[in-house]
Scaffold this active site. Structure first.
Site, short mmCIF file in Angstrom:
data_model
loop_
_atom_site.label_atom_id
_atom_site.label_comp_id
_atom_site.label_asym_id
_atom_site.label_seq_id
_atom_site.Cartn_x
_atom_site.Cartn_y
_atom_site.Cartn_z
N ARG A 159 0.82 -1.21 0.26
CA ARG A 159 0.15 -0.01 -0.02
C ARG A 159 0.77 1.16 0.11
NH1 ARG A 159 -2.11 -3.38 -1.67
NH2 ARG A 159 -3.96 -4.41 -0.93
N SER A 237 -11.08 0.23 2.53
CA SER A 237 -10.65 -0.22 3.68
C SER A 237 -10.05 1.17 4.35
CB SER A 237 -9.29 -1.19 3.67
OG SER A 237 -9.86 -2.33 3.12
N GLU A 331 -5.54 4.41 5.58
CA GLU A 331 -5.18 4.01 4.23
C GLU A 331 -5.49 5.21 3.50
OE1 GLU A 331 -5.97 0.27 2.35
OE2 GLU A 331 -6.90 1.54 0.78
C1 LIG Z 1 -15.50 0.58 -2.08
C2 LIG Z 1 -14.07 0.89 -2.14
C3 LIG Z 1 -13.28 -0.42 -2.23
C4 LIG Z 1 -12.01 -0.08 -2.47
N1 LIG Z 1 -11.16 -1.31 -2.51
C5 LIG Z 1 -9.69 -1.19 -2.64
C6 LIG Z 1 -9.07 -2.41 -2.84
O1 LIG Z 1 -9.56 -3.53 -2.85
N2 LIG Z 1 -7.58 -2.22 -2.88
C7 LIG Z 1 -7.08 -1.07 -2.83
O2 LIG Z 1 -5.80 -1.06 -2.89
N3 LIG Z 1 -7.73 -0.04 -2.62
C8 LIG Z 1 -9.24 -0.02 -2.54
N4 LIG Z 1 -9.87 1.13 -2.62
C9 LIG Z 1 -9.27 2.37 -2.23
C10 LIG Z 1 -9.44 3.18 -3.80
O3 LIG Z 1 -10.29 2.78 -4.70
C11 LIG Z 1 -7.99 3.19 -4.61
O4 LIG Z 1 -6.99 3.54 -3.77
C12 LIG Z 1 -8.02 3.72 -5.95
O5 LIG Z 1 -6.73 3.71 -6.61
C13 LIG Z 1 -7.96 5.30 -5.56
O6 LIG Z 1 -8.08 5.80 -6.90
P1 LIG Z 1 -8.94 7.40 -7.04
O7 LIG Z 1 -8.74 7.70 -8.63
O8 LIG Z 1 -10.15 7.12 -6.61
O9 LIG Z 1 -7.93 8.27 -6.46
P2 LIG Z 1 -8.23 9.67 -5.42
O10 LIG Z 1 -9.16 9.02 -4.28
O11 LIG Z 1 -9.06 10.50 -6.47
O12 LIG Z 1 -7.01 10.09 -4.99
C14 LIG Z 1 -6.24 9.38 -3.96
C15 LIG Z 1 -4.98 9.95 -3.92
O13 LIG Z 1 -4.04 9.97 -4.92
C16 LIG Z 1 -3.81 10.99 -5.54
N5 LIG Z 1 -3.76 10.84 -6.92
C17 LIG Z 1 -4.92 10.49 -7.66
N6 LIG Z 1 -4.71 10.55 -9.00
C18 LIG Z 1 -3.20 10.92 -9.08
C19 LIG Z 1 -2.52 11.00 -10.11
N7 LIG Z 1 -2.65 10.77 -11.65
N8 LIG Z 1 -1.20 11.49 -9.85
C20 LIG Z 1 -0.72 11.96 -8.63
N9 LIG Z 1 -1.62 11.71 -7.61
C21 LIG Z 1 -2.87 11.17 -7.80
C22 LIG Z 1 -4.73 11.97 -4.92
O14 LIG Z 1 -4.21 13.35 -4.91
C23 LIG Z 1 -5.00 11.33 -3.59
O15 LIG Z 1 -3.83 11.80 -2.84
C24 LIG Z 1 -11.37 1.01 -2.36
C25 LIG Z 1 -12.30 2.20 -2.33
C26 LIG Z 1 -13.65 2.05 -2.15
C27 LIG Z 1 -14.38 3.43 -1.96
#
Ligand SMILES: Cc1cc2nc3c(=O)[nH]c(=O)nc-3n(C[C@H](O)[C@H](O)[C@H](O)COP(=O)(O)OP(=O)(O)OC[C@H]3O[C@@H](n4cnc5c(N)ncnc54)[C@H](O)[C@@H]3O)c2cc1C
Length: 339
Positions: A159, A237, A331
């Site tokens: 992570r 999580s 996380e």
């Molecule tokens: C229902 C649910 C289930 C999930 N299950 C999992 C799982 O099984 N495994 C897991 O690992 N995670 C899981 N997650 C967490 C999440 O989905 C992941 O971490 C996902 O990769 C976040 O992507 P996002 O585009 O929504 O990021 P955001 O929430 O938009 O951003 C997250 C962080 O990354 C930064 N960021 C986003 N895009 C970029 C970019 N292109 N360049 C630089 N920084 C950036 C943002 O500034 C922020 O700090 C889950 C979340 C939910 C709501």
């Protein structure tokens, strides 16, 4: 615009300015302009790993909405698939399964963007993106230059990554995955998934079956987004699984899960600790509670505030600390607030 409109928790106050970046040059320009003006910057893609303060964000929010998938496929090296940061991750996985690109099928159903996957080395059901990422192309805000990192230079750990370690530095522009070709998924590395598929750990199953099995398991835990289901109004999580020294792991009750790690540490289950510290599924108030399907997801039941969510998170962290002497670590990324 309120950040609540951009996050899966549906929490967070207003942003001072919001810019939509639909092309890579718009993305880089928006970041550069904010940096040159000394304006605080928040990148938001799917908003599925963000907890934003009720006060909002006093700066510029840049929404990453870039699209595009380039494929270079041949029988020897497999498929080199380069994905723009703003592409929906689960759309990429669905396409991989259709096209016969192997290695990310167990990562089905994870919300958010492809560009965010390297940041916390997204993982689930025995796969992590670090296993299949070939390189990550970034804009380096410190050097104001494009920098591409081979996987070995991304600092991937459980992570985390170099991108997470220096959150103000890199904008992920695109990610290249190297995927093998075939109809069978990668060997199953997770016991619960193997059971669901009727195979042994280490055996393979059709990638399409793996995707369906993972989606079914995830739905059962409220881990696939569904606007009608408050159990999915979460950031996934909320706490990472603790990595323990042998001494600390030995002190846990014998029933606590223990998974030996290559670096000699022992991973236990944050969900188990939470549950056994007295916080059952559904624990909380009318506004914020643990998911009724999974003890590790903190959820907005409607009408919640970030302050309420964080109060619940603190209560749980302190309860686990008092019961087991282990301090859980959040996380999701916290913006303008802390635990
Ligand atoms: C229902 C649910 C289930 C999930 N299950 C999992 C799982 O099984 N495994 C897991 O690992 N995670 C899981 N997650 C967490 C999440 O989905 C992941 O971490 C996902 O990769 C976040 O992507 P996002 O585009 O929504 O990021 P955001 O929430 O938009 O951003 C997250 C962080 O990354 C930064 N960021 C986003 N895009 C970029 C970019 N292109 N360049 C630089 N920084 C950036 C943002 O500034 C922020 O700090 C889950 C979340 C939910 C709501």
């Amino acid at each position: 615009m309120d950040l609540a409109d951009l996050t899966t928790l549906r929490l967070g106050g207003p942003a001072r300015a919001v810019i939509d970046a639909t092309t890579e040059s718009q993305l880089i320009d928006a970041v550069r302009v904010a940096d040159e003006a000394g304006d605080p910057l928040l990148l938001v893609a799917g908003g599925s790993n963000l907890v934003v303060a009720d006060e909002g964000f006093d700066g510029t929010v840049v929404r990453i909405l870039t699209r595009g998938i380039e494929v270079d496929s041949d029988a020897c090296s497999g498929a080199m698939v380069t994905i723009a940061a703003g592409e929906l991750w689960d759309g990429v996985v669905a396409r991989a399964v259709t096209e016969g690109w192997v290695g990310i099928e167990a990562l089905s159903g994870i919300p958010g963007s492809a560009g965010a996957t390297p940041i916390q080395n997204v993982g689930a059901y025995g796969q992590e993106v670090s296993q299949t990422i070939a390189s990550v192309r970034t804009y380096d805000r410190y050097d104001r230059a494009i920098r591409t990192f081979a996987a070995a230079d991304c600092g991937f750990t459980y992570r985390s990554s170099r991108f997470k370690a220096e959150p103000q530095r890199y904008v992920v522009l695109s990610v290249t995955f190297q995927l093998t070709l075939g109809d069978l998924g990668a060997p199953i590395a997770y016991a619960e998934l193997a059971r669901a598929l009727g195979v042994e750990v280490g055996e393979r199953a059709p990638a399409a079956d793996v995707r369906e099995a993972v989606l079914a398991l995830r739905r059962g835990k409220g881990m696939v987004l569904d606007a009608d289901d408050h159990d999915t109004w979460s950031a996934g999580s909320f706490f990472t699984n603790p990595m323990l020294s042998a001494d600390v792991a030995d002190a846990l009750p014998s029933a606590a899960p223990r998974f030996d790690q290559p670096d000699g540490t022992i991973k236990t289950s944050a969900a188990w600790l939470i549950d056994h510290a007295g916080f059952a599924k559904g624990y909380g108030t009318d506004h914020v509670s643990l998911s009724t399907k999974h003890a590790l997801a903190l959820t907005n039941r409607g009408g919640a505030t970030t302050a309420e969510l964080l109060a619940l998170a603190r209560e749980i962290r302190e309860g686990v600390q008092a019961s087991y002497g282990i301090t859980l670590v959040n996380e999701p990324v916290l913006i303008g607030c802390e635990l």
